[in-house]
Design a protein around this motif. Sequence first.
Motif, PDB file in Angstrom:
ATOM      1  N   PHE A  68       0.846  -1.180   0.000  1.00 48.49           N
ATOM      2  CA  PHE A  68       0.000   0.000   0.000  1.00 48.49           C
ATOM      3  C   PHE A  68       0.884   1.233   0.000  1.00 48.49           C
ATOM      4  O   PHE A  68       2.057   1.188   0.346  1.00 48.49           O
ATOM      5  N   LEU A  69       0.296   2.320  -0.401  1.00 46.37           N
ATOM      6  CA  LEU A  69       1.011   3.577  -0.486  1.00 46.37           C
ATOM      7  C   LEU A  69       0.262   4.590   0.358  1.00 46.37           C
ATOM      8  O   LEU A  69      -0.936   4.801   0.179  1.00 46.37           O
ATOM      9  N   PHE A  70       0.971   5.204   1.286  1.00 42.37           N
ATOM     10  CA  PHE A  70       0.368   6.226   2.132  1.00 42.37           C
ATOM     11  C   PHE A  70       0.942   7.563   1.716  1.00 42.37           C
ATOM     12  O   PHE A  70       2.154   7.750   1.699  1.00 42.37           O
ATOM     13  N   VAL A  71       0.100   8.476   1.333  1.00 42.83           N
ATOM     14  CA  VAL A  71       0.538   9.792   0.869  1.00 42.83           C
ATOM     15  C   VAL A  71      -0.021  10.833   1.821  1.00 42.83           C
ATOM     16  O   VAL A  71      -1.220  10.858   2.090  1.00 42.83           O
ATOM     17  N   ASP A  72       0.866  11.670   2.321  1.00 42.51           N
ATOM     18  CA  ASP A  72       0.453  12.762   3.199  1.00 42.51           C
ATOM     19  C   ASP A  72       1.072  14.039   2.651  1.00 42.51           C
ATOM     20  O   ASP A  72       2.232  14.054   2.229  1.00 42.51           O
ATOM     21  N   CYS A  73       0.306  15.103   2.646  1.00 44.19           N
ATOM     22  CA  CYS A  73       0.862  16.336   2.117  1.00 44.19           C
ATOM     23  C   CYS A  73       0.234  17.532   2.809  1.00 44.19           C
ATOM     24  O   CYS A  73      -0.807  17.426   3.448  1.00 44.19           O
ATOM     25  N   LEU A  74       0.879  18.641   2.652  1.00 43.31           N
ATOM     26  CA  LEU A  74       0.421  19.909   3.201  1.00 43.31           C
ATOM     27  C   LEU A  74       0.432  20.914   2.071  1.00 43.31           C
ATOM     28  O   LEU A  74       1.442  21.058   1.367  1.00 43.31           O
ATOM     29  N   VAL A  75      -0.678  21.575   1.854  1.00 40.21           N
ATOM     30  CA  VAL A  75      -0.775  22.539   0.778  1.00 40.21           C
ATOM     31  C   VAL A  75      -0.990  23.909   1.402  1.00 40.21           C
ATOM     32  O   VAL A  75      -1.871  24.104   2.223  1.00 40.21           O
ATOM     33  N   SER A  76      -0.154  24.844   1.036  1.00 42.07           N
ATOM     34  CA  SER A  76      -0.351  26.213   1.512  1.00 42.07           C
ATOM     35  C   SER A  76      -0.609  27.132   0.337  1.00 42.07           C
ATOM     36  O   SER A  76      -0.039  26.955  -0.739  1.00 42.07           O
TER      37      SER A  76
END
Length: 140
Positions: free
Chosen positions: A131-139
């Motif tokens: 599985f692939l876990f993607v976490d991101c923060l967009v400003s």
Amino acid sequence: MFEAMLQGEMNSHLGYDTNDHGYKETSTRRNGYTHKSIKNSMGEVEIDSPRDRDGAFDPQLIPKRSKDGSGIEDKVLSMYAKGMSQRDIADTIEDIYGFEISHETISNITDRVIETAGEWQNHPLKKFYPFLFVDCLVSR
């Protein structure tokens, strides 16, 4: 799932289950299957639709000459899983899709589908699943 739902609908139409060797009050019998392709929420699926000898079986969930399943299997199972009665499911299907289906037919369908779903739920699992876990923060 589609085939299980159609079998349940056929059982309701004929008034007896598959492989019932007792006396039958209907003059028609099962007469094999018709192969067809339908589109559902997961793409295109090949199914075998049951037929009867005199051609009176007219499935409501996936009508003859129809190529669209549009997720009805998920809707029936979802309503059943949420605790709706067969009568409530039949009423909801009539409201949404515009055709009438008896609560007995819904009962036959859910009985057939639940058995198939149970087999799938109890199949052996693989040792590992990637599985692939993607976490991101967009400003902005």
